[in-house]
Write an enzyme that holds these catalytic residues in place. Structure first.
Site, short mmCIF file in Angstrom:
data_model
loop_
_atom_site.label_atom_id
_atom_site.label_comp_id
_atom_site.label_asym_id
_atom_site.label_seq_id
_atom_site.Cartn_x
_atom_site.Cartn_y
_atom_site.Cartn_z
N GLU A 1 0.84 -1.20 0.00
CA GLU A 1 0.00 0.00 0.00
C GLU A 1 0.88 1.25 0.00
O GLU A 1 2.02 1.21 0.44
CB GLU A 1 -0.95 -0.01 1.21
CG GLU A 1 -0.30 -0.42 2.51
CD GLU A 1 -1.32 -0.82 3.60
OE1 GLU A 1 -1.44 -0.05 4.56
OE2 GLU A 1 -1.96 -1.88 3.49
N LYS B 1 2.48 4.69 1.25
CA LYS B 1 2.74 5.22 2.58
C LYS B 1 2.38 6.70 2.55
O LYS B 1 3.06 7.50 1.96
CB LYS B 1 4.19 5.03 2.98
CG LYS B 1 4.45 5.46 4.40
CD LYS B 1 5.84 5.08 4.86
CE LYS B 1 6.05 5.49 6.29
NZ LYS B 1 5.93 6.94 6.49
N ASP C 1 1.82 10.47 3.80
CA ASP C 1 2.64 11.33 4.64
C ASP C 1 1.74 12.32 5.35
O ASP C 1 1.54 13.43 4.91
CB ASP C 1 3.66 12.05 3.76
CG ASP C 1 4.86 12.49 4.58
OD1 ASP C 1 4.96 12.06 5.74
OD2 ASP C 1 5.67 13.25 4.06
N TYR D 1 -5.77 2.06 7.56
CA TYR D 1 -4.87 0.99 7.09
C TYR D 1 -4.60 -0.09 8.13
O TYR D 1 -3.76 -0.96 7.91
CB TYR D 1 -3.56 1.56 6.57
CG TYR D 1 -2.84 2.50 7.51
CD1 TYR D 1 -2.37 2.07 8.75
CD2 TYR D 1 -2.63 3.83 7.16
CE1 TYR D 1 -1.71 2.92 9.61
CE2 TYR D 1 -1.98 4.70 8.01
CZ TYR D 1 -1.52 4.24 9.24
OH TYR D 1 -0.88 5.09 10.08
N LYS E 1 10.97 3.51 1.47
CA LYS E 1 10.85 4.95 1.25
C LYS E 1 11.30 5.36 -0.15
O LYS E 1 12.23 4.79 -0.71
CB LYS E 1 11.69 5.70 2.29
CG LYS E 1 11.33 5.39 3.73
CD LYS E 1 10.07 6.11 4.15
CE LYS E 1 10.34 7.54 4.47
NZ LYS E 1 10.42 7.84 5.89
N CYS F 1 12.80 48.55 -10.35
CA CYS F 1 12.70 47.28 -11.06
C CYS F 1 14.07 46.93 -11.64
O CYS F 1 14.68 47.76 -12.33
CB CYS F 1 11.67 47.40 -12.18
SG CYS F 1 11.66 45.96 -13.28
N CYS G 1 13.66 47.26 -15.75
CA CYS G 1 13.39 48.50 -16.48
C CYS G 1 13.69 49.75 -15.66
O CYS G 1 13.61 50.87 -16.19
CB CYS G 1 11.95 48.53 -16.97
SG CYS G 1 10.76 48.77 -15.65
N CYS H 1 6.46 46.12 -10.04
CA CYS H 1 7.08 47.12 -10.90
C CYS H 1 5.94 47.87 -11.58
O CYS H 1 5.04 47.25 -12.13
CB CYS H 1 7.96 46.42 -11.94
SG CYS H 1 8.24 47.39 -13.43
N CYS I 1 8.26 47.84 -19.31
CA CYS I 1 9.19 46.89 -18.72
C CYS I 1 9.33 45.67 -19.63
O CYS I 1 8.35 44.98 -19.91
CB CYS I 1 8.67 46.46 -17.34
SG CYS I 1 9.73 45.25 -16.54
#
Ligand code: 9MJ
Length: 682
Positions: A116, A118, A120, A228, A317, A411, A414, A429, A435
């Site tokens: 199955e 795993k 997290d 599970y 893992k 910026c 530009c 900006c 720009c």
């Protein structure tokens, strides 16, 4: 107040129906009614309970909204300790594990394992007495955890009452509470917008959401569960295979991961591992590996435990999604709308099989919160398709000359002023199309696959075209000739001719794609489709005032103002005009309110199942609806198509049973593209 018998009866009936539909939806992934119908039943029950508070029972489906905060957590002793798993990282370790199992069992034949994913998240225990959920607890140290009953009750996929009647009088199940990827991304996107702290990963988000004293916060978080294992059982029998026990749990309404497989020997385990590793990015939830469990309980019993971990199970893992590397520099990137995003340039590092050299730092507040400096050693995280991000600094490795980041006042592209509007987390900006960074992004967006789909117009090419001032805006693209293109770096006659063809092809499009391509702030694909379907023609849309725009479903005052401002701008009008002169065209159509019957997918009913990678469920729904299709929650003989994303569940099987055509996501997108070509509004 005395509750009339008829009301009592109706509320019991509603509760039973809602429990049943919850079971169909969460445990079987096969709903029989639409979400709207479910909500109607729930509302009816809520109304009755409001009128007659005596009717409220702790297991009522209305009791998931969270209640007043607790003062502190209460400790819970696990009568049967909650196990942890030994970890393995290599094939060899799995062969060794399998060999130890066989030797200890004196087995000659291959061992049967339940394999199955795993998950997290956070391990929890759920205690059911006479079918009622009476307690939820965290694993804690395995012997003592915390009582989180008030919080687990808010998780929609945790049944408050078990289905059927053949469950044990006492049943303790164990599982993992987790936050699916999409929910996690949305939660963080909201936090980013509000300038709040982000969660480092879905695991932290799940754990943080469950360990809340105020269950109303938990209720607002998109948590799910997969069961599970079974803990304590009294007065009841369970099957003698782990895989069969999980199947039984499912019949009681407990949600079990559909990826469970029974495999033979180490070879079967490793084959499962590779298949899941391949599919990892496409799953709707994060997994950090797979788990193999000896399937026969009798064999499990004779293998026993070492300390807290069973000898009959092991976690295999996957390569980490989070690794350590160094920040070489922090630079800002200017996006299409002028947003300045700080990006960490990293010492290249492999994360889950992909080399990462850059990671987003989101905004100045996030950098300050995480205190990321140039020279720092940081954890970098990558998951699926999302942009890699810096999670945390390893402070003990900070060099004395580490440089803090300051957002530039001008910026970097530009030289225009950078402003940060009050209450916003983002600095921008103000240069707009002066720009070149914003111009490049606007052109890239215009050419992207979901916009005008100009194949062969890559990032490097856009850079050159803008930098050499060959183009200033998307309309200029259509005046480029093969000779000019062929002179560019990394271009030859052949690729120049190909690009010219692609440009030519892109002239024929749909109104929705065109609107999306313009890059109006707040107008994503779904909104573009809504607008196209609603107005039918560009002229009608451009003539709409803010008030009219706001009346369209899903368009709020902010987006309405942005759309209106965009079309009111002379420069934008001019670009649109020149694009149309360059031959960009699409079939106009009747506005949807009058013309739904003529839409290409009218009379078609679609059912979506599994996770789509190209768009969210809501976007998919909106797109289908804009073509006149109906979208339903359950499969029947009347269903025209079932669209199966990844991890599709039982709706796909049902479709096959009924002979309803099942489309893959790619096939479905093709069908959509075809329908949109013939329609105009979508
Ligand atoms: C997870 N985390 O997905 C177990 N787990 O079984 C699965 N954890 C487990 N099984 C016994 N799928 C102890 C822990």
């Amino acid at each position: 107040m005395e509750v009339p018998a008829s009301v009592r009866q109706r509320s019991a009936q509603l509760r039973e129906q809602l429990d049943w539909h919850n079971y169909r939806y969460y445990a079987l992934d096969d709903p029989q009614i639409t979400d709207a119908e479910y909500d109607r039943l729930l509302r009816e029950l809520q109304d009755l309970e409001r009128e007659y508070p005596d009717l409220v029972t702790p297991d009522s489906p209305t009791q998931r909204v969270g209640t007043t905060p607790l003062g502190s957590f209460i400790q819970v002793r696990h009568d049967l300790p909650m196990l942890s798993l030994d970890n393995a990282f290599t094939d060899q370790e799995i062969h060794d594990f399998d060999r130890r199992v066989r030797e200890q069992l004196d087995a000659t034949a291959a061992i049967q394992y339940a394999a199955e994913p795993k998950l997290d998240g956070l391990a929890v225990s759920l205690r059911y007495e006479d079918g009622l959920l009476v307690r939820g607890a965290t694993r804690g140290d395995g012997s003592v955890g915390e009582d989180i009953t008030h919080n687990v009750r808010t998780i929609p996929s945790v049944p408050l009452r078990l289905q059927g009647g053949d469950y044990p009088r006492l049943l303790e199940v164990r599982g993992e509470v987790f936050m699916p990827k999409r929910g996690f991304a949305e939660l963080n996107a909201q936090a980013l917008q509000r300038g709040e702290k982000l969660f480092a990963n879905p695991r932290n988000a799940a754990a943080g959401s469950l360990r809340q004293l105020d269950s109303r916060i938990t209720a607002s978080r998109p948590l799910e569960i997969f069961c599970y294992a079974v803990g304590q059982v009294e007065d009841g029998e369970l099957p003698d295979l782990h895989s069969a026990i999980l199947a039984r749990l499912k019949t009681w309404g407990l949600r079990v991961c559909s990826e469970l497989n029974v495999v033979n020997g180490a070879a079967g385990c490793l084959e499962y591992y590779r298949a899941m590793l391949d599919r990892r990015d496409g799953l709707p939830y994060e997994i950090d590996g797979v788990v193999y469990k000896v399937d026969r309980l009798e064999q499990q019993r004779s293998l026993g435990f070492v300390a807290r971990a069973p000898r009959w199970a092991i976690a295999h893992k996957f390569p980490a999604q989070e690794v350590l590397t160094q920040v070489l520099a922090i630079q800002v990137q200017v996006g299409r709308t002028g947003a300045l995003t700080p990006v960490a340039r990293l010492e290249p590092v492999s994360v889950g099989g992909v080399t990462v050299t850059n990671a987003t730092l989101h905004n100045a507040d996030e950098i300050r919160r995480k205190d990321v400096r140039v020279g720092d050693t940081v954890f970098v995280r990558r998951a699926g398709d999302v942009i890699p991000e810096v999670v945390k600094v390893l402070l003990e490795s900070r060099p004395i000359d580490a440089q803090a980041f300051v957002m530039p006042e001008r910026c970097p592209v530009c030289g225009s002023q950078v402003i940060r509007p009050e209450g916003e987390a983002v600095s921008r900006c103000v240069g707009g199309l002066i720009c070149s960074a914003q111009r490049k992004e606007a052109i890239r967006h215009f050419a992207s696959r979901r916009a005008l789909d100009i194949e062969g117009l890559g990032d490097k090419l856009v850079d050159q075209l803008v930098e050499q001032e060959l183009i200033h805006d998307p309309a200029d693209l259509y005046h480029l000739d093969v000779k000019t293109l062929a002179k560019l770096e990394r271009m030859g006659e052949k690729s120049a001719a190909k690009l010219a063809q692609a440009l030519d092809r892109s002239r024929s499009t749909t109104l929705a794609r065109f609107l999306y391509a313009l890059g109006v702030r707040g107008v994503g694909e779904a909104t573009a489709q809504t607008l196209a379907a609603h107005f039918g023609t560009l002229k009608a849309l451009m003539a709409a005032d803010e008030e009219r725009l706001q009346k369209i479903p899903d368009i709020g005052p902010v987006v309405a103002a942005q759309i209106h401002a965009f079309f009111a701008e002379a420069h934008n009008q001019e670009v649109i005009e020149r694009l149309q002169q360059a031959g960009i065209r699409w079939p106009d159509s009747e506005p949807q309110a009058q013309g739904i019957g003529q839409l290409p997918l009218a009379q078609k009913t679609f059912v979506l199942t599994g996770t789509l990678t190209s768009m969210s469920r809501d976007q998919a729904k909106a797109r289908l609806q804009s073509l006149g299709a109906k979208v339903s929650g359950s499969v029947s003989a009347k269903t025209s198509y079932v669209v199966a994303g990844s991890d599709p569940g039982s709706k796909r099987d049902k479709a096959r049973e009924l002979g309803v055509p099942v489309l893959s996501e790619a096939e479905w997108l093709e069908l959509l593209a075809g329908a949109e070509k013939t329609s105009g509004p979508a």
